[in-house]
Motif scaffolding. Structure first.
Motif, PDB file in Angstrom:
ATOM      1  N   ASN A 181       0.940  -1.283  -0.103  1.00 46.89           N
ATOM      2  CA  ASN A 181       0.166   0.007  -0.136  1.00 46.89           C
ATOM      3  C   ASN A 181       0.846   1.453   0.024  1.00 46.89           C
ATOM      4  O   ASN A 181       0.227   2.488   0.282  1.00 46.89           O
ATOM      5  N   ILE A 182       2.015   1.206  -0.309  1.00 47.08           N
ATOM      6  CA  ILE A 182       3.071   2.399  -0.494  1.00 47.08           C
ATOM      7  C   ILE A 182       3.549   2.341  -1.871  1.00 47.08           C
ATOM      8  O   ILE A 182       4.391   1.462  -2.110  1.00 47.08           O
ATOM      9  N   THR A 221      -7.944  11.979  -1.030  1.00 50.83           N
ATOM     10  CA  THR A 221      -6.546  11.819  -0.895  1.00 50.83           C
ATOM     11  C   THR A 221      -5.924  13.249  -0.250  1.00 50.83           C
ATOM     12  O   THR A 221      -6.354  14.320  -0.720  1.00 50.83           O
ATOM     13  N   ASP A 222      -5.467  13.206   0.810  1.00 47.94           N
ATOM     14  CA  ASP A 222      -4.607  14.349   1.230  1.00 47.94           C
ATOM     15  C   ASP A 222      -3.242  14.403   0.660  1.00 47.94           C
ATOM     16  O   ASP A 222      -2.554  13.211   0.030  1.00 47.94           O
ATOM     17  N   GLY A 255      -4.894   4.041   1.970  1.00 47.88           N
ATOM     18  CA  GLY A 255      -5.424   3.575   3.020  1.00 47.88           C
ATOM     19  C   GLY A 255      -7.037   3.308   2.796  1.00 47.88           C
ATOM     20  O   GLY A 255      -7.317   3.295   1.835  1.00 47.88           O
ATOM     21  N   ASP A 256      -7.551   2.821   3.903  1.00 47.84           N
ATOM     22  CA  ASP A 256      -8.847   2.230   3.585  1.00 47.84           C
ATOM     23  C   ASP A 256      -9.831   3.462   3.410  1.00 47.84           C
ATOM     24  O   ASP A 256     -10.635   3.314   2.339  1.00 47.84           O
ATOM     25  N   LYS A 257      -9.863   4.301   4.150  1.00 44.45           N
ATOM     26  CA  LYS A 257     -10.738   5.669   3.970  1.00 44.45           C
ATOM     27  C   LYS A 257     -10.075   6.814   3.354  1.00 44.45           C
ATOM     28  O   LYS A 257     -10.753   7.686   2.518  1.00 44.45           O
ATOM     29  N   LYS A 258      -8.823   6.907   3.454  1.00 45.46           N
ATOM     30  CA  LYS A 258      -8.222   8.231   3.005  1.00 45.46           C
ATOM     31  C   LYS A 258      -6.750   7.483   2.434  1.00 45.46           C
ATOM     32  O   LYS A 258      -6.113   6.591   2.838  1.00 45.46           O
ATOM     33  N   GLY A 305     -12.157  19.909   1.057  1.00 38.63           N
ATOM     34  CA  GLY A 305     -12.220  18.992   2.066  1.00 38.63           C
ATOM     35  C   GLY A 305     -10.976  18.245   2.353  1.00 38.63           C
ATOM     36  O   GLY A 305     -11.113  17.409   3.334  1.00 38.63           O
ATOM     37  N   ARG A 306     -10.117  18.668   1.453  1.00 41.85           N
ATOM     38  CA  ARG A 306      -8.855  17.639   1.669  1.00 41.85           C
ATOM     39  C   ARG A 306      -7.868  18.721   2.422  1.00 41.85           C
ATOM     40  O   ARG A 306      -7.858  19.794   2.256  1.00 41.85           O
ATOM     41  N   LYS A 307      -7.137  17.980   3.134  1.00 40.40           N
ATOM     42  CA  LYS A 307      -5.841  18.720   3.780  1.00 40.40           C
ATOM     43  C   LYS A 307      -4.598  18.699   3.071  1.00 40.40           C
ATOM     44  O   LYS A 307      -4.227  17.944   2.356  1.00 40.40           O
TER      45      LYS A 307
END
Length: 94
Positions: free
Chosen positions: A8-9, A65-66, A31-34, A87-89
């Motif tokens: 996952n990287i 995705t942040d 990630g699972d959510k982000k 809404g993303r950081k």
């Protein structure tokens, strides 16, 4: 070039035109959510195209995705404004 360097990287080579460095390693942590995108490349069409293609190959959307910028040099932060979504950081080191 896109490669999974660890589960996952993902690493993406983003070209850096007219730079002796030749390319930037951008990373995506899935990630699972982000997700987290680390560095973007210059604010140039070549960089944007490579980053967009890499994200598509990995199968992630910038909608969840942040972004983390390791530092404020333009080869690391140039495309932030193009890829940030509502809404993303965006995070940045000191």
């Amino acid at each position: 070039m896109v490669e999974e360097v660890y589960k996952n990287i993902w690493r993406m080579e983003i070209p850096l035109p007219k730079s002796p460095l030749k390319f930037l390693n951008a990373y995506v942590v899935v990630g699972d959510k982000k997700n987290l995108l680390i560095d973007t490349g210059f604010n140039r069409q070549e960089c944007k195209a490579a980053l967009s293609k890499g994200l598509e190959e990995i199968g992630i959307s910038m909608d969840r995705t942040d972004i983390f910028i390791t530092h404020l040099h333009s080869d690391h932060s140039g495309l932030v404004s193009d890829f940030i979504k509502r809404g993303r950081k965006v995070y940045c080191s000191k």
